[in-house]
Design a protein around this motif. Structure first.
Motif, mmCIF file in Angstrom:
data_model
loop_
_atom_site.group_PDB
_atom_site.id
_atom_site.type_symbol
_atom_site.label_atom_id
_atom_site.label_comp_id
_atom_site.label_asym_id
_atom_site.label_seq_id
_atom_site.Cartn_x
_atom_site.Cartn_y
_atom_site.Cartn_z
ATOM 1 N N ILE A 100 1.012 -1.454 -0.399
ATOM 2 C CA ILE A 100 -0.209 0.318 0.341
ATOM 3 C C ILE A 100 0.237 1.393 0.176
ATOM 4 N N PHE A 101 2.142 1.472 0.693
ATOM 5 C CA PHE A 101 2.853 2.370 0.953
ATOM 6 C C PHE A 101 3.410 3.268 -0.114
ATOM 7 N N VAL A 138 0.469 4.320 10.132
ATOM 8 C CA VAL A 138 -0.049 5.908 9.941
ATOM 9 C C VAL A 138 0.883 7.022 9.911
ATOM 10 N N LEU A 139 1.789 6.852 9.815
ATOM 11 C CA LEU A 139 3.257 7.689 10.332
ATOM 12 C C LEU A 139 3.944 7.303 8.485
ATOM 13 N N LYS A 140 4.554 5.991 8.365
ATOM 14 C CA LYS A 140 4.753 5.601 7.343
ATOM 15 C C LYS A 140 3.531 6.118 5.821
ATOM 16 N N GLU A 159 4.450 9.609 5.160
ATOM 17 C CA GLU A 159 6.093 9.337 5.148
ATOM 18 C C GLU A 159 5.844 9.521 3.350
ATOM 19 N N ALA A 160 4.507 8.380 2.846
ATOM 20 C CA ALA A 160 4.840 8.090 1.050
ATOM 21 C C ALA A 160 3.365 9.178 0.893
ATOM 22 N N GLY A 161 2.859 9.777 1.378
ATOM 23 C CA GLY A 161 2.153 10.988 0.751
ATOM 24 C C GLY A 161 1.615 10.881 0.124
ATOM 25 N N LYS A 162 0.662 9.564 1.185
ATOM 26 C CA LYS A 162 -0.551 9.626 1.047
ATOM 27 C C LYS A 162 -1.432 10.745 2.592
#
Lengths: 439, 439
Positions: B67-68, B90-92, B95-98
């Protein structure tokens, strides 16, 4: 960043509330928007009366064109109410490329299509949270977080004047005319209360609400609209005997075959229904969505401060959107994108099925009940219970009150017409619809 | 236009509800957004169990990184709950701009600051309507149309499990342990109901709600949190004798000197308060704003469908914003722009002033009441009324129940400690706070 500049048309009671909110809560608004929302110009025919708020006199004008022609103004608030010149002004504001905020349910109920189409052409938005339920943010909820639901119903108490009058009639056993007079003296009813007490204001709000819930155009004139002027203390007391309270409800339902019921009328609701305890000038609006289930919103449905809250809420939404630099503004004043709005057929009132309280006024003589029951039976209407007051000493008119099982409204009307032709009936018979299972 | 692609982490009961809503109401959602909202990938450790919805098996993965790392996915829904690995995920995603949609009140109450800061850095949004009140769109209302108000209070019934248990205890005269057992069997309580019955879940929700209402950070651990495990049938019956109902309330108030009261505890509210009639698994949340006045929201506070409604509402909001091509996305997950969030001081619990119902268990002997009343008086606590049950034949412990006038909580605690040291007191004395004028 730049400030958002706003023009206000109509400096009455509500307009003064908006001015005061923007003054007193300027910091709060700025914390939400990131820039100030600056009221730049106020247009009204009367710019000399004291409105209880302090404004720079240079801001006031009697020439509404000073708002339309001001390129700095990006949002126009219309608060003059009624059809004209409100409609002309709203269309002029849109034509000048301004977003519009209005509290004008009458205008939207009758001319919403034309206004939304004009806004779509110019790429501006029309916001109108204050048009329904005063400060209660129900329209935002329907257009916003409840968007994923298909709604099956919306109903509620949407006119503070009527609810105030019915509440006092219920609590004090008072009569309509007396309470109306007192309500006018106390400022709870307008000097001309016709639109309120005849249900027209409630129907305006229902038209707006139902169009948002069901994504449909609604022919306002096809909404069955009955006010509270014919409700008497005797109706309220009989309703109580059956375990009900009488409220002026707006009811919108989508039937299984996608017909729309839209109707405004005095309604008997069970005492256990939460709406039975919504008293005085409060409003309550109930929605049912297929996923969210039942949701109820309750609050002050009118008044200077709550209405100002809703209008400034709309200003904040538009200001955020302006500040965000939206590139593709798409027209969806009803929550649904314009090109998805349908026109659902309205279910004829004669086809509506509810139970009823029927009140007959008849001479106190043998055979009366048999006559009434015979006509009801012939029309397929079955009686659930009956209340007959103590017999007088013959000859006088007495009330006979019947609660029916569920029946078609058309059958009830046919039966009442036939019953009213009996010689022993001395007044036009009355019906009040009962909603046992509103949801 | 392009479709909005979504990734879902956590395919449990709520996740399955979101999948079903997006399937069943795909057309409704498209009418609001203009494009479809397409669930592209679902990550869960268990991808074999039947969730009662049909999904393409190719959509399922046990590797959340799919997903990320998917550039097509613009929104990630987190529905695993709890602190970890939810926080990491959530933080990942951020960080991936989602953009992130979550129902995780525990995460937000404890780590909201860190998550909101990360989202601000990356220019993405975090939406969480489902975290409070299930399907009731109260957070959207506070952040949205009620933006112009300064709030003075927020309170309500926010945990369906507790309200179900208290409702059955009230209606059936049943005891806590029995109803809890039955609630677990019926699925109204989790297999481990600790967070619910100890008030922790309610406190999580209060932390989120109060931060939105008052624009403040809140130290979750400083929230006074009491659950319902110590409430007995006898408390409920004595409360009724005084004209009150016991509900687990979350209460947030801003005092005149800008201190914040935030507390969760069983509360006696007058029977006339609308919250007294909020029964079973329903939630109700009451706000008071300076312009809107009192507003009440009522609906299903939990469950698969209402929660899915709130989550999809957030998806629709984000999708509209993506489709609108917003240029300057500003960070305001609490409605207030991040740089305007303050940290209001919390009012110490000892300083809170309410009235109280005090229940003493004392040996039935002379001088008991004089002893109790003496200690209360010495601490400045005045007695409004008292109920003493029928005397036994000496020697047995009997309840003495006192309703006080308003008093400082600190004084009450001091008095109870002293009273509990009397020899004639045979059980720890109990206090239940009374809120007569919640608004």
């Amino acid at each position: 960043m730049n400030e958002i500049k706003v023009g206000l048309i109509g400096f009455g009671n509500i307009g003064a509330g908006v001015v005061r909110l923007l003054q007193e809560n300027a910091q709060t608004v700025q914390q939400k928007v990131g820039s100030g929302i600056i009221l730049k110009r106020i247009a009204d025919l009367d710019i000399t009366s004291d409105r209880g708020v302090s404004v720079d006199p240079a801001m006031l004008t009697t020439d509404v064109n000073e708002i339309f022609n001001d390129p700095e103004i990006s949002i126009v608030i219309e608060l003059i109410g009624g059809y004209e010149p409100a409609k002309t002004f709203v269309l002029k504001a849109i034509e000048a490329g301004k977003h519009v905020v209005t509290a004008n349910k009458a205008l939207l109920a009758l001319h919403g299509d034309e206004i939304y189409a004009a806004a779509a052409r110019k790429g501006v938005e029309v916001q109108f949270e204050a048009a329904v339920g005063g400060g209660i943010p129900v329209l935002s909820a329907i257009k916003g977080n409840l968007s994923g639901n298909r709604f099956s119903s919306v109903f509620g108490i949407m006119n503070g004047t009527c609810n105030y009058i019915l509440t006092r009639m219920t609590q004090e056993g008072a009569d309509f005319e007396d309470v109306l007079k007192s309500a006018m003296e106390l400022g709870y009813a307008e000097p001309d209360p016709t639109f309120d007490i005849e249900g027209v204001d409630t129907a305006h709000k229902l038209a707006v609400l139902a169009s948002l819930c069901f994504g449909t155009k609604i022919d306002f004139n096809a909404i069955h609209t009955e006010g509270i002027t014919a409700i008497s203390g005797i109706d309220i007391r009989f309703a109580e005997q059956f375990g009900y309270r009488i409220k002026l409800l707006a009811i919108g339902k989508l039937t299984d075959d996608r017909q729309l019921e839209v109707r405004v009328h005095p309604t008997m609701i069970p005492l256990r229904n939460p709406l039975a305890d919504v008293n005085g000038v409060f409003n309550a609006i109930h929605l049912t969505g297929d996923f969210v289930g039942p949701v109820l919103f309750y609050g002050r449905g009118a008044g200077q401060n709550p209405t100002a809250s809703a209008i400034v809420g709309d200003l904040v939404a538009l200001s955020r959107s302006i500040a965000a630099g939206v590139q593709n503004r798409r027209s969806a004043p009803l929550g649904f994108l314009d090109n998805t709005i349908t026109t659902l057929p309205l279910k004829p009132m004669e086809e509506i099925i509810t139970s009823f309280m029927l009140r007959f006024t008849a001479q106190d003589q043998p055979g009366v009940l048999a006559g009434i029951a015979g006509v009801l039976g012939k029309n397929g209407i079955s009686i659930e219970s009956m209340v007959q007051t103590a017999r007088h000493n013959g000859g006088q008119a007495v009330p006979i009150v019947i609660k029916t099982h569920e029946a078609r409204e058309g059958a009830i009307r046919t039966a009442l017409a036939e019953i009213d032709s009996f010689d022993f009936i001395s007044e036009k018979s009355r019906l009040i619809r009962i909603e046992d299972n509103l949801e």
